[in-house]
Write a protein that holds these residues in place. Sequence first.
Motif, PDB file in Angstrom:
ATOM      1  N   PHE A 204      79.356  94.046  28.361  1.00  0.00           N
ATOM      2  CA  PHE A 204      78.302  93.118  28.735  1.00  0.00           C
ATOM      3  C   PHE A 204      76.946  93.837  28.711  1.00  0.00           C
ATOM      4  N   PHE A 205      75.917  93.089  28.362  1.00  0.00           N
ATOM      5  CA  PHE A 205      74.540  93.569  28.499  1.00  0.00           C
ATOM      6  C   PHE A 205      73.753  92.471  29.188  1.00  0.00           C
ATOM      7  N   THR A 228      78.348  86.988  21.961  1.00  0.00           N
ATOM      8  CA  THR A 228      78.048  85.639  22.443  1.00  0.00           C
ATOM      9  C   THR A 228      77.158  85.759  23.669  1.00  0.00           C
ATOM     10  N   VAL A 229      76.510  84.658  24.028  1.00  0.00           N
ATOM     11  CA  VAL A 229      75.635  84.628  25.199  1.00  0.00           C
ATOM     12  C   VAL A 229      76.304  83.841  26.303  1.00  0.00           C
ATOM     13  N   LEU A 230      76.367  84.420  27.487  1.00  0.00           N
ATOM     14  CA  LEU A 230      76.898  83.738  28.663  1.00  0.00           C
ATOM     15  C   LEU A 230      75.750  83.470  29.616  1.00  0.00           C
ATOM     16  N   ALA A 231      75.523  82.227  29.957  1.00  0.00           N
ATOM     17  CA  ALA A 231      74.402  81.863  30.819  1.00  0.00           C
ATOM     18  C   ALA A 231      74.775  82.030  32.282  1.00  0.00           C
ATOM     19  N   ARG A 232      73.817  82.498  33.059  1.00  0.00           N
ATOM     20  CA  ARG A 232      73.950  82.544  34.515  1.00  0.00           C
ATOM     21  C   ARG A 232      73.172  81.339  35.040  1.00  0.00           C
ATOM     22  N   GLY A 233      73.882  80.249  35.318  1.00  0.00           N
ATOM     23  CA  GLY A 233      73.206  79.000  35.592  1.00  0.00           C
ATOM     24  C   GLY A 233      72.625  78.468  34.295  1.00  0.00           C
ATOM     25  N   HIS A 234      71.310  78.347  34.243  1.00  0.00           N
ATOM     26  CA  HIS A 234      70.644  77.896  33.027  1.00  0.00           C
ATOM     27  C   HIS A 234      69.971  79.063  32.305  1.00  0.00           C
ATOM     28  N   ASP A 235      70.129  80.286  32.817  1.00  0.00           N
ATOM     29  CA  ASP A 235      69.451  81.440  32.231  1.00  0.00           C
ATOM     30  C   ASP A 235      70.426  82.278  31.397  1.00  0.00           C
ATOM     31  N   PRO A 236      70.178  82.446  30.092  1.00  0.00           N
ATOM     32  CA  PRO A 236      71.089  83.200  29.212  1.00  0.00           C
ATOM     33  C   PRO A 236      70.850  84.703  29.311  1.00  0.00           C
ATOM     34  N   PHE A 237      71.143  85.264  30.477  1.00  0.00           N
ATOM     35  CA  PHE A 237      70.839  86.672  30.696  1.00  0.00           C
ATOM     36  C   PHE A 237      71.919  87.616  30.154  1.00  0.00           C
ATOM     37  N   ASN A 238      73.136  87.130  29.953  1.00  0.00           N
ATOM     38  CA  ASN A 238      74.268  87.997  29.644  1.00  0.00           C
ATOM     39  C   ASN A 238      74.677  87.912  28.174  1.00  0.00           C
ATOM     40  N   VAL A 239      74.780  89.071  27.540  1.00  0.00           N
ATOM     41  CA  VAL A 239      75.320  89.167  26.188  1.00  0.00           C
ATOM     42  C   VAL A 239      76.729  89.747  26.308  1.00  0.00           C
ATOM     43  N   SER A 240      77.709  89.034  25.773  1.00  0.00           N
ATOM     44  CA  SER A 240      79.107  89.434  25.892  1.00  0.00           C
ATOM     45  C   SER A 240      79.661  89.862  24.541  1.00  0.00           C
TER      46      SER A 240
END
Length: 258
Positions: A204-205, A228-240
């Motif tokens: 993860f980043f 892929t991008v995993l959103a934290r709520g509505h914010d796409p902070f996580n790159v998986s």
Amino acid sequence: MHSLEVRTKAIAMVRRGARNVDAARAFGIPARTVGVWLHRDRARRGELPERSAPECPRCGGTKPPGAAYSYLLGLYLGDGCVSRLGRTFSLRIACADACPGLIEECARAVKTLRPGNRVQRVQLAGHVSVGAYSNHWPCLFPQHGPGKKHDRHIALEAWQEEIVDAHPWELIRGLIHSDGCRITNWTTRMVAGKKKRFEYPRYFFTNKSDDIRGIFTDTLRRVGVEWTVLARGHDPFNVSIARKASVALMEAHVGPKY
């Protein structure tokens, strides 16, 4: 006149990460006085920038050492900052106490870029601040600016992109070592009628800056890593990074923090 005890406590407070003005208020003395004390203390410890330090590669019209620079650029974009201190600048990279290998690798990269300057390690709560003083940090990290990095535009200059193109994995390692992690996921499957547990790594980043995440994912794309991008709520902070082939590339070139 101020007592030696007050001077010692004020210097210790600043060395732990407080600002000069914070120490000045705590002991009721002028901030300029704290600055003078700190300068003398750094001179006694041999921590001031050396006048005979090698010329900055950027000012000399050359490129910094590629692999070390690309790695340190990743650390800086993730957990680093460049601050103005009097007549010079300070680079500081936050390295977690749990990763002594990261602390050592960061210190080596700083020393490679500025061999004539002393590398400092300041123990703070939960992490070590690794860095050095140099007038040339803004030359080497032109992304330096006021405020938080995710509140301003971050883009690599052409000469930085050339270095990253030549050393992409070093940048990826630096970004993972600063704002990333390697975790172990697990699942269960029925094998020959028995439930068995299988474990597999995943990377993860996480960074609030759209620009920095873009630099990370663009570099991943160049080396053939799917994400892929995993959103934290509505914010796409996580790159998986979870696909088997991509994780295998990350294992070969990045691996866990240490």
